[in-house]
Scaffold this motif. Structure first.
Motif, PDB file in Angstrom:
ATOM      1  N   HIS A  32      22.174  -8.616 -14.030  1.00 18.90           N
ATOM      2  CA  HIS A  32      21.958  -8.736 -12.587  1.00 18.90           C
ATOM      3  C   HIS A  32      22.022  -7.351 -11.917  1.00 18.90           C
ATOM      4  CE1 HIS A  32      22.000 -10.520  -8.601  1.00 18.90           C
ATOM      5  NE2 HIS A  32      22.980  -9.670  -8.317  1.00 18.90           N
ATOM      6  N   MET A  33      22.990  -6.532 -12.309  1.00 21.17           N
ATOM      7  CA  MET A  33      23.109  -5.197 -11.734  1.00 21.17           C
ATOM      8  C   MET A  33      21.884  -4.341 -12.056  1.00 21.17           C
ATOM      9  SD  MET A  33      26.069  -2.314 -12.091  1.00 21.17           S
ATOM     10  CE  MET A  33      27.247  -3.334 -11.242  1.00 21.17           C
ATOM     11  N   LEU A  34      21.431  -4.408 -13.288  1.00 24.22           N
ATOM     12  CA  LEU A  34      20.238  -3.650 -13.673  1.00 24.22           C
ATOM     13  C   LEU A  34      19.009  -4.128 -12.907  1.00 24.22           C
ATOM     14  CD1 LEU A  34      20.738  -3.329 -17.515  1.00 24.22           C
ATOM     15  CD2 LEU A  34      20.945  -1.530 -15.785  1.00 24.22           C
ATOM     16  N   ARG A  35      18.905  -5.428 -12.702  1.00 21.78           N
ATOM     17  CA  ARG A  35      17.781  -5.978 -11.928  1.00 21.78           C
ATOM     18  C   ARG A  35      17.840  -5.467 -10.486  1.00 21.78           C
ATOM     19  NH1 ARG A  35      18.122 -11.490 -13.331  1.00 21.78           N
ATOM     20  NH2 ARG A  35      19.611 -11.678 -11.648  1.00 21.78           N
ATOM     21  N   SER A  36      19.030  -5.401  -9.926  1.00 18.28           N
ATOM     22  CA  SER A  36      19.196  -4.892  -8.566  1.00 18.28           C
ATOM     23  C   SER A  36      18.840  -3.411  -8.481  1.00 18.28           C
ATOM     24  CB  SER A  36      20.633  -5.098  -8.093  1.00 18.28           C
ATOM     25  OG  SER A  36      20.930  -6.466  -8.000  1.00 18.28           O
ATOM     26  N   CYS A  37      19.244  -2.640  -9.471  1.00 18.36           N
ATOM     27  CA  CYS A  37      18.922  -1.211  -9.485  1.00 18.36           C
ATOM     28  C   CYS A  37      17.420  -0.990  -9.624  1.00 18.36           C
ATOM     29  CB  CYS A  37      19.668  -0.504 -10.607  1.00 18.36           C
ATOM     30  SG  CYS A  37      21.453  -0.431 -10.324  1.00 18.36           S
ATOM     31  N   ARG A  38      16.783  -1.797 -10.437  1.00 12.45           N
ATOM     32  CA  ARG A  38      15.326  -1.688 -10.568  1.00 12.45           C
ATOM     33  C   ARG A  38      14.634  -2.058  -9.266  1.00 12.45           C
ATOM     34  NH1 ARG A  38      15.876  -4.475 -16.228  1.00 12.45           N
ATOM     35  NH2 ARG A  38      16.036  -2.648 -17.540  1.00 12.45           N
ATOM     36  N   ALA A  39      15.139  -3.072  -8.582  1.00 15.32           N
ATOM     37  CA  ALA A  39      14.568  -3.469  -7.297  1.00 15.32           C
ATOM     38  C   ALA A  39      14.709  -2.331  -6.281  1.00 15.32           C
ATOM     39  CB  ALA A  39      15.242  -4.736  -6.780  1.00 15.32           C
ATOM     40  N   ALA A  40      15.863  -1.689  -6.265  1.00 17.73           N
ATOM     41  CA  ALA A  40      16.075  -0.561  -5.356  1.00 17.73           C
ATOM     42  C   ALA A  40      15.113   0.578  -5.678  1.00 17.73           C
ATOM     43  CB  ALA A  40      17.521  -0.074  -5.455  1.00 17.73           C
ATOM     44  N   ARG A  41      14.961   0.855  -6.960  1.00 15.80           N
ATOM     45  CA  ARG A  41      14.046   1.923  -7.386  1.00 15.80           C
ATOM     46  C   ARG A  41      12.608   1.627  -6.975  1.00 15.80           C
ATOM     47  NH1 ARG A  41      13.605   2.057 -13.480  1.00 15.80           N
ATOM     48  NH2 ARG A  41      12.176   0.401 -12.972  1.00 15.80           N
ATOM     49  N   GLU A  42      12.251   0.352  -6.959  1.00 15.26           N
ATOM     50  CA  GLU A  42      10.883  -0.049  -6.618  1.00 15.26           C
ATOM     51  C   GLU A  42      10.673  -0.201  -5.112  1.00 15.26           C
ATOM     52  OE1 GLU A  42       8.468  -0.182  -8.882  1.00 15.26           O
ATOM     53  OE2 GLU A  42       9.961   0.417 -10.374  1.00 15.26           O
ATOM     54  N   GLY A  43      11.682   0.135  -4.304  1.00 17.58           N
ATOM     55  CA  GLY A  43      11.513   0.115  -2.855  1.00 17.58           C
ATOM     56  C   GLY A  43      12.107  -1.075  -2.143  1.00 17.58           C
ATOM     57  N   GLU A  44      12.832  -1.914  -2.855  1.00 21.14           N
ATOM     58  CA  GLU A  44      13.433  -3.095  -2.245  1.00 21.14           C
ATOM     59  C   GLU A  44      14.911  -2.861  -1.925  1.00 21.14           C
ATOM     60  OE1 GLU A  44      12.588  -6.579  -4.594  1.00 21.14           O
ATOM     61  OE2 GLU A  44      10.613  -5.810  -5.089  1.00 21.14           O
ATOM     62  N   PHE A  45      15.268  -1.623  -1.641  1.00 15.40           N
ATOM     63  CA  PHE A  45      16.653  -1.248  -1.384  1.00 15.40           C
ATOM     64  C   PHE A  45      17.233  -2.013  -0.198  1.00 15.40           C
ATOM     65  CE2 PHE A  45      19.846   1.699   0.429  1.00 15.40           C
ATOM     66  CZ  PHE A  45      20.684   1.790  -0.663  1.00 15.40           C
ATOM     67  N   GLY A  46      16.479  -2.144   0.864  1.00 13.48           N
ATOM     68  CA  GLY A  46      16.967  -2.792   2.078  1.00 13.48           C
ATOM     69  C   GLY A  46      17.301  -4.259   1.908  1.00 13.48           C
ATOM     70  N   ALA A  47      16.724  -4.899   0.914  1.00 11.27           N
ATOM     71  CA  ALA A  47      16.936  -6.335   0.710  1.00 11.27           C
ATOM     72  C   ALA A  47      18.214  -6.642  -0.075  1.00 11.27           C
ATOM     73  CB  ALA A  47      15.738  -6.928  -0.017  1.00 11.27           C
ATOM     74  N   LEU A  48      18.861  -5.620  -0.606  1.00 13.96           N
ATOM     75  CA  LEU A  48      20.046  -5.836  -1.440  1.00 13.96           C
ATOM     76  C   LEU A  48      21.307  -5.952  -0.592  1.00 13.96           C
ATOM     77  CD1 LEU A  48      19.396  -3.167  -4.218  1.00 13.96           C
ATOM     78  CD2 LEU A  48      19.002  -5.633  -4.369  1.00 13.96           C
ATOM     79  N   PRO A  49      22.291  -6.716  -1.072  1.00  9.78           N
ATOM     80  CA  PRO A  49      23.604  -6.740  -0.413  1.00  9.78           C
ATOM     81  C   PRO A  49      24.263  -5.358  -0.520  1.00  9.78           C
ATOM     82  CG  PRO A  49      23.415  -8.552  -1.975  1.00  9.78           C
ATOM     83  CD  PRO A  49      22.230  -7.656  -2.190  1.00  9.78           C
ATOM     84  N   THR A  50      25.186  -5.056   0.363  1.00 10.77           N
ATOM     85  CA  THR A  50      25.808  -3.729   0.411  1.00 10.77           C
ATOM     86  C   THR A  50      26.398  -3.298  -0.923  1.00 10.77           C
ATOM     87  OG1 THR A  50      26.287  -4.008   2.750  1.00 10.77           O
ATOM     88  CG2 THR A  50      27.533  -2.315   1.595  1.00 10.77           C
ATOM     89  N   VAL A  51      27.123  -4.164  -1.585  1.00 18.08           N
ATOM     90  CA  VAL A  51      27.767  -3.774  -2.849  1.00 18.08           C
ATOM     91  C   VAL A  51      26.711  -3.417  -3.905  1.00 18.08           C
ATOM     92  CG1 VAL A  51      28.001  -6.103  -3.823  1.00 18.08           C
ATOM     93  CG2 VAL A  51      29.653  -4.317  -4.422  1.00 18.08           C
ATOM     94  N   GLU A  52      25.580  -4.103  -3.909  1.00 15.91           N
ATOM     95  CA  GLU A  52      24.520  -3.780  -4.863  1.00 15.91           C
ATOM     96  C   GLU A  52      23.808  -2.492  -4.477  1.00 15.91           C
ATOM     97  OE1 GLU A  52      22.046  -7.201  -5.640  1.00 15.91           O
ATOM     98  OE2 GLU A  52      23.798  -8.457  -5.977  1.00 15.91           O
ATOM     99  N   LYS A  53      23.710  -2.223  -3.175  1.00 20.92           N
ATOM    100  CA  LYS A  53      23.146  -0.942  -2.731  1.00 20.92           C
ATOM    101  C   LYS A  53      24.029   0.208  -3.213  1.00 20.92           C
ATOM    102  CE  LYS A  53      20.969  -2.563   1.512  1.00 20.92           C
ATOM    103  NZ  LYS A  53      21.009  -2.507   2.977  1.00 20.92           N
TER     104      LYS A  53
END
Length: 55
Positions: free
Chosen positions: A8-29
């Motif tokens: 889940h953490m890796l999926r969140s990091c990949r999402a942030a890298r792909e430009g979906e940073f704003g959609a993540l919860p604070t702890v995942e950001k």
């Protein structure tokens, strides 16, 4: 950390890298900024490292 949590953490990091940073919860950001070495994202979130707490 379980495999599911790590995935889940890796999926969140990949999402942030792909430009979906704003959609993540604070702890995942915060995790993504560390994993991806993006200190500039911390600045965007107003995390300056200053601790102006009054006791």
């Amino acid at each position: 950390m379980s495999d599911i949590e790590l995935h889940h953490m890796l999926r969140s990091c990949r999402a942030a890298r792909e430009g979906e940073f704003g959609a993540l919860p604070t702890v995942e950001k915060l995790a993504a900024t560390v994993v991806l070495n993006r200190h500039d994202w911390l600045t965007q979130m107003n995390y300056t490292g200053r601790h102006d707490c009054q006791a």
